[in-house]
Design a protein around this motif. Structure first.
Motif, short mmCIF file in Angstrom:
data_model
loop_
_atom_site.label_atom_id
_atom_site.label_comp_id
_atom_site.label_asym_id
_atom_site.label_seq_id
_atom_site.Cartn_x
_atom_site.Cartn_y
_atom_site.Cartn_z
N ASN A 3 0.86 -1.18 0.00
CA ASN A 3 0.00 0.00 0.00
C ASN A 3 0.90 1.23 0.00
OD1 ASN A 3 -2.99 -0.75 0.35
ND2 ASN A 3 -1.99 -2.05 1.87
N ILE A 4 0.77 2.05 -1.05
CA ILE A 4 1.62 3.23 -1.22
C ILE A 4 0.74 4.47 -1.13
CG2 ILE A 4 3.36 4.34 -2.64
CD1 ILE A 4 4.03 1.42 -1.87
N LEU A 5 1.11 5.40 -0.27
CA LEU A 5 0.36 6.64 -0.13
C LEU A 5 1.04 7.75 -0.92
CD1 LEU A 5 -1.93 8.31 1.11
CD2 LEU A 5 -0.49 8.64 3.15
N LEU A 6 0.28 8.41 -1.79
CA LEU A 6 0.80 9.48 -2.63
C LEU A 6 0.05 10.78 -2.32
CD1 LEU A 6 0.94 7.61 -6.08
CD2 LEU A 6 2.83 7.97 -4.48
N VAL A 112 5.19 6.14 2.17
CA VAL A 112 4.63 7.41 1.75
C VAL A 112 5.61 7.99 0.75
CG1 VAL A 112 3.95 9.75 2.43
CG2 VAL A 112 3.51 7.82 3.98
N VAL A 113 5.13 8.31 -0.46
CA VAL A 113 5.99 8.88 -1.50
C VAL A 113 5.53 10.30 -1.77
CG1 VAL A 113 6.94 8.64 -3.81
CG2 VAL A 113 6.31 6.59 -2.51
N THR A 114 6.40 11.25 -1.54
CA THR A 114 6.04 12.65 -1.67
C THR A 114 7.05 13.39 -2.54
OG1 THR A 114 5.59 14.71 -0.43
CG2 THR A 114 7.27 13.25 0.46
N PRO A 142 8.22 4.13 6.28
CA PRO A 142 9.23 4.88 5.52
C PRO A 142 8.60 5.94 4.62
CG PRO A 142 9.54 2.49 5.31
CD PRO A 142 8.21 2.71 5.92
N ILE A 143 9.36 7.00 4.40
CA ILE A 143 8.94 8.08 3.50
C ILE A 143 9.97 8.19 2.39
CG2 ILE A 143 8.52 10.57 3.30
CD1 ILE A 143 7.88 10.44 6.38
N LEU A 144 9.49 8.27 1.16
CA LEU A 144 10.38 8.44 0.02
C LEU A 144 10.10 9.81 -0.58
CD1 LEU A 144 12.55 7.06 -1.69
CD2 LEU A 144 10.73 6.01 -3.04
#
Length: 280
Positions: A3-6, A112-114, A142-144
């Protein structure tokens, strides 16, 4: 399945982050959660929304948010056709960091990819204000952070900076090890030498880390503390061709220190490559 949050504000840098994430996880089954939050300037609490012109203000911004998410999804579907990927749109009247924390928990978010925006004069430096707020608020995954103009490339050299002053948790650094193995990359561990030699505690932490990363290709670098830490990191990135940089977000630790360096020391460091923030 991941699950990736954008999070997105429909800007160029958030769109680029979404494109990067889709390519980065293209070989994995993923659900991408596209999130846009909205808070009208005159409304600072979700509980006040219904009291302003019968909720018309909230209705208008909600409509703009939902339409923006629909347009973003159409853009994505035009360029990307990975059958193992699915998308969910979330439009929320809430503060960005509060909503992210709620979704990370409720949807079991893996990353989380921001997007990050570079400096403009003295306004936004290092990462950009939204990214810094997300890093400070989110401690459970983790945050990317992806630079605005960074185009996806398969990372073959991943950097990890540490001062060896804290114990390493296998759980915390596992995402970094998994990504290193996934891409067949080499993990370049960089220690900024603030002392002539490691003390007993640092030496123990170093041995623990090397044991944890023994399953992947890795090498160790010691860099002199010749200027600000951001200058040393920037030199490390260029000198060794690092394509992704990982840091552990300890409380009162290295990343916080880096973010808080005086502007004159870090104005030149604009995260030229994706930054993987590992939460303690």
């Amino acid at each position: 399945m991941k699950n990736i949050l954008l999070p997105t504000d429909f800007s160029k840098n958030s769109l680029n982050a979404a494109k990067f994430a889709i390519e980065f996880f293209k070989e994995e089954e993923c659900v991408f959660h596209l999130l846009n939050t909205y808070t009208p300037a005159i409304v600072h609490s979700r509980f006040m929304a219904a009291t302003i012109h019968g909720g018309l203000v909230e209705d208008n911004v909600r409509s703009e948010s939902e339409q923006g998410l629909e347009e973003l999804l159409n853009q994505i579907n035009t360029y990307y056709k990975y059958p193992q990927h699915s998308f969910k749109c979330i439009s929320s009247f809430n503060l960005l960091t509060e909503e992210i924390k709620e979704i990370v928990k409720s949807e079991n978010i893996d990353f989380v990819v921001t997007g990050t925006k570079g400096a403009s004069g003295f306004e936004e430096v290092f990462l950009g204000s939204n990214t810094v707020r997300i890093i400070k608020a989110v401690r459970s995954c983790p945050i990317l952070a992806v630079p605005e103009d960074f185009e996806y490339i398969k990372p073959v050299r991943i950097g990890f900076t540490t001062d060896f002053k804290r114990n390493f948790s296998a759980e915390v650094i596992e995402p970094m090890i998994q990504l290193t193995a996934k891409f067949g990359a080499t993990l370049n561990i960089m220690h900024i030498s603030e002392e002539e030699q490691l003390n007993k505690h640092q030496h123990s932490n170093k041995e623990i880390l090397l044991e944890y990363v023994s399953s992947v290709s890795h090498c160790l670098h010691s860099m002199p503390y010749f200027a600000s830490k951001s200058d040393v990191i920037e030199f490390f990135i260029k000198e060794f061709g690092i394509q992704m940089l990982a840091l552990v977000n300890y409380r009162h630790g290295f990343l916080e220190e880096l973010v808080r360096e005086p502007v004159v020391k870090r104005i030149a460091f604009h995260t030229p490559i994706p930054l993987l923030v590992l939460s303690d």
